[in-house]
Design an enzyme around this catalytic site. Structure first.
Site, short mmCIF file in Angstrom:
data_model
loop_
_atom_site.label_atom_id
_atom_site.label_comp_id
_atom_site.label_asym_id
_atom_site.label_seq_id
_atom_site.Cartn_x
_atom_site.Cartn_y
_atom_site.Cartn_z
N LYS A 89 32.75 10.03 74.49
CA LYS A 89 33.54 9.76 75.42
C LYS A 89 35.07 10.18 74.84
CE LYS A 89 30.83 6.77 78.13
NZ LYS A 89 29.70 6.69 77.34
C1 LIG Z 1 28.51 6.86 77.75
C2 LIG Z 1 27.12 7.44 76.91
C3 LIG Z 1 26.20 7.95 77.39
C4 LIG Z 1 25.88 8.34 78.73
O1 LIG Z 1 26.77 9.36 79.26
P1 LIG Z 1 26.91 9.58 80.86
O2 LIG Z 1 27.88 10.36 81.04
O3 LIG Z 1 26.95 8.10 81.37
O4 LIG Z 1 25.69 10.10 81.38
C5 LIG Z 1 25.22 8.28 76.35
N1 LIG Z 1 25.45 8.23 74.98
C6 LIG Z 1 26.74 7.68 74.43
C7 LIG Z 1 26.67 7.17 73.06
C8 LIG Z 1 27.47 6.99 75.29
O5 LIG Z 1 28.65 6.53 75.09
#
Ligand SMILES: *Cc1c(COP(=O)(O)O)cnc(C)c1O
Length: 469
Positions: free
Chosen positions: A113
């Protein structure tokens, strides 16, 4: 470039406008009115660019109302070796079985993120300062999103962050990450309740129109367009890293929850990136796996949403999924309104008749993992390659191994580092030393700043008033 809503009842907006938006006023999600097309000549030119140069080229196609020099500054100050650990920013490596892994989790909070949030933080500050505006971000987090937002917005002018989290429910590492921030514009609020209670408080405050307007309350949730566009960049970077010529195709395997990450992959593919397949990997919360296998989309109830060892994918519905269905339905907003009316009524919908198109034209396939699968995958990778992968990445590797075709190059997206999920790692491989990036040693021992409140929206409003008045 203008942005339109998937529900068709919002006047077109500019990039700077959608950057500060959550849901469109008509309840839809914002998307560019068309996807810029990238041909062979451009791909060749982009192949040798550095990550920030590539990010500049790609985001320029979408952020047409930000002057080039300003956008270049934003991107150059975002994608640095200092923030992301390497000059390549998202290096690709291979496991011994040939599966490739693109590192996306070497930013400040050790999850992918950061790739988008760090850009969003800088872009936010730029747009707010230019327009003389202020925004106070109110969010709820069970871990990754909140910390990524705080590290992206700490110390930024014109922005305050009020982040709710369920008291005592996050891991010690996640708590330390968020609560050790000493920046004055960061406010951690631990609510005596569950994550859902935090979300309900955010909704209650948002629904108080007077309060929302007076205190300029905004959000940076997973449906934010600025996050999606920044994520498009690493699909191109991953493709160039994993290939030597644009004749080659690769598939991406993406651990998925809200469909934000893989939605960016869909957009990259629509732009002309030579992507063979987009492999959606879910955990036990398999609403997306069900859709891509059967065409049926049925969000789960809270009682049917499982708490798993890949908690960042524990979702009941996939908030960005509407963007893909809009494209699948030839961008017909009326159809989207009807489909999501079915979702709102609890019935869900069935697009079985479109399965061939979903698989052939759009390249989507899917798979899922269980807790036992993730443990086994972490163990295998540790034994065969001597490295530790986190449970979300393990979900992707497991699914990639399940669906791989002969000769297919699959790039798995590394969505977090093992250091964030030590308990699951110990369960998988026993008591090993989990590598932690420099600078995070002793994180849990730093002084923490957090205010604990009862589960009551009025008390949260009081905290916001006290901080801002
Ligand atoms: C947010 C997240 C996901 C999922 O991503 P999306 O964009 O919601 O599909 C997967 N793995 C981790 C570690 C995350 O923080």
């Amino acid at each position: 470039m203008k942005y339109i809503s998937t529900r068709g009842a919002t006047a077109p907006k500019s990039f700077s406008e959608v950057l500060l938006m959550g849901l469109a006023p008509d309840g839809g999600l914002m998307l560019p009115e068309h996807y810029p097309q990238v041909g062979e000549v451009t791909l060749q030119e982009w192949r040798t660019l550095s990550y920030p140069e590539l990010a500049f080229k790609i985001i320029s196609l979408f952020a047409t109302d930000i002057p080039s020099d300003d956008l270049r500054d934003i991107v150059n100050s975002t994608y640095t070796e200092g923030t992301f650990g390497t000059k390549e920013i998202t290096p690709v490596r291979s496991l011994s079985d040939g599966i490739k892994i693109e590192a996306l989790s070497n930013g400040p909070t050790l999850a992918f993120k950061d790739m988008a949030m760090q850009f969003l933080g800088n872009a936010f500050e730029y747009v707010l300062n230019k327009e003389g505006k202020q925004v106070n971000i109110l969010g709820a987090t069970s871990g990754d999103t909140g910390s990524a937002a705080e590290y992206a917005l700490r110390g930024k002018k014109g922005v305050n962050v009020f982040m709710l989290s369920p008291e005592g429910k996050m891991s010690a590492f996640q708590r330390a990450q968020m609560f050790s921030l000493q920046d004055e514009n960061i406010h951690n609020i631990a609510v005596e309740g569950m994550f859902d209670d935090c979300q309900d408080i955010v909704k209650a405050v948002q629904n108080d129109a007077e309060f929302k307007a007076k205190y300029h309350v905004g959000t940076v949730n997973s449906i934010n367009w600025g996050r999606i566009v920044a994520q498009v960049v690493y699909y191109f970077a991953g493709y160039f890293n994993a290939t030597t010529s644009n004749e080659q195709k690769v598939s991406f395997c993406v651990p998925s929850g809200n469909f934000g990450n893989v939605c960016a992959g869909h957009i990259a593919r629509q732009m002309g990136l030579p992507v063979h397949r987009l492999i959606v990997a879910t955990n036990e919360n398999d609403v997306l796996d069900e859709f891509f296998k059967t065409g049926r989309y049925q969000p789960r109830t809270t009682e049917n949403t499982h708490v798993t060892s890949s908690p960042s994918m524990d979702i009941s519905k996939a908030s960005n999924f509407e963007r893909f269905v809009f494209d699948l339905m030839d961008r017909d907003a009326d159809t989207i309104q009807n489909l999501w009316a079915e979702v709102a009524s609890g019935k869900g919908f069935d697009l079985k008749g479109h399965l061939e198109e979903i698989h052939e034209k759009y390249g989507f396939v899917s798979g899922k993992s269980t807790h036992a699968d993730r443990l086994a995958t972490i163990r295998q990778v540790y034994e065969q390659d001597g490295e530790l992968i986190d449970p979300h990445t393990a979900d992707g590797v497991k699914v990639a191994r399940d669906v791989r075709e002969a000769g297919e190059t699959i790039v798995c997206l590394e969505t977090a580092l093992a250091a964030k999920f030590d308990q699951t790692i110990y369960e998988a491989v026993g008591n090993v030393t989990i590598p932690r990036p420099d600078g995070l040693a002793g994180l849990e021992d730093l002084p923490q700043r957090v205010e604990v409140v009862k589960n009551d929206a009025e008390l949260v409003k009081d905290i916001i008033r006290k901080a801002l008045d």
